[in-house]
Design a protein around this motif. Structure first.
Motif: not given
Length: 335
Positions: A32-40, A82-92
């Motif tokens: 969760k922390q990784l996804v949140r910081t990646e979005q920012r 941006q491509s990485l963020l899409i995978h992270l948000e989907n849990g991959y």
């Protein structure tokens, strides 16, 4: 009174399951922390690419070579993240980082250019009035939230360090039987290589600054000092202080320094036999060289422990004023 049967569970099974539950809790928290910081992080990269790179290219305020020197591969980095963020948000997480690592060469290029980028940016802010005004207007936008361009350009460097910690936490809390374990392990190795590259570049930059400081001590002399890491032979002045300084400068490249450890040992052994000639500048050079050799101590196993005994003696002598008898001897020798 009736009793319903319950399956018996052994203490060992409970402890294993509890451990797995703890791993899953830690992994979920890290994810969760990784996804949140990646979005920012992606939002901040978009500020640079949209309001600086694209607009500067359209307006022509900066020449292409200057623009590329400042922003380097930040557009490619933004696209990869941006491509990485899409995978992270989907849990991959494993799949996302596995693909992301194929774009780490953009980070390598950015890392190698960051000190030059800071230098070119500083020059343009001093000499280019139009760019200075443009930068001020862009940073005043509400989207920037008082963030400066100088700080935003450092984000990819800082993000690599964050990736290193996030990936290590994810890997340590992922079961080896999980399909993502090998993908995350490969990602840790790849990111650590970029992180080490940053550390090496930082050390090289510090060596360069040290070289510049010592060059100032030689200001006014006809002797030319070589750049850091040079392997070319030099003509050494008979002055003992200059000799020490120049030997240090020629050895300021760490891997090359390790290969020439026999020459370093000869210099330091000469110092230890003639402590009266050592001053604070000698001690500064000695401390710096020993600091670098510590990283490569496995290449100088016979000499490094003995060299480590010298700094206390050198520091002690460097801090003490010469004795009256030595002053008299030196004055008589000069006359």
């Amino acid at each position: 009174m009736s009793f319903s049967p319950h399956p018996l569970s052994t203490p060992g099974c409970n402890s294993i399951q509890e451990q797995r539950d703890r791993w899953e809790i830690k992994r979920s928290r890290t994810a969760k922390q990784l996804v949140r910081t990646e979005q920012r992080y992606c939002q901040q990269l978009e500020l640079v690419t949209t309001f600086f790179v694209e607009i500067l290219k359209a307006k022509g305020t900066l020449k292409q070579d200057i623009r590329e020197s400042i922003f380097s591969t930040i557009k490619a980095i933004h696209s990869a993240n941006q491509s990485l963020l899409i995978h992270l948000e989907n849990g991959y997480f494993g799949k996302g980082f596995d693909k992301f690592c194929s774009h780490l060469h953009h980070y390598n290029t950015y890392v190698d250019n960051i000190y030059n980028a800071n230098k070119v940016l500083g020059i343009q802010l001093k000499k280019n009035k139009a760019f200075r005004h443009f930068k001020k207007l862009q940073e005043a936008r509400p989207e920037f939230n008082n963030q400066k361009l100088e700080d935003l350009l450092q984000l990819p460097i800082q993000r690599i360090d964050q990736y290193k910690h996030f990936l290590e936490d994810l890997t340590s809390n992922t079961s080896p039987h999980n399909p993502e374990f090998e993908q995350l392990s490969r990602a840790v190795t790849a990111v650590c290589m970029v992180f080490q590259r940053i550390q090496d570049n930082t050390q090289y930059h510090e060596n360069h600054l040290q070289l510049c400081r010592v060059q100032k001590l030689l200001k006014g002399r006809k002797l030319k000092v070589l750049a850091a890491g040079s392997t070319q032979p030099i003509t050494i002045s008979p002055n003992p202080k200059e000799q020490v300084i120049l030997e240090y400068l020629t050895l300021s490249n760490v891997p090359h320094m390790a290969r020439r450890h026999h020459q370093i040992v000869q210099i330091f052994q000469g110092w230890s036999l003639s402590l009266r000639k050592i001053n604070k500048l000698h001690y500064l050079c000695l401390s710096r060289v020993l600091h670098h050799l510590a990283t490569y101590s496995h290449q100088v196993p016979d000499h490094y422990p003995r060299l480590c005994q010298l700094p206390p003696l050198v520091a002690l002598h460097a801090q003490q004023p010469p004795r009256p008898s030595e002053r008299n001897h030196n004055s008589m020798h000069r006359t």
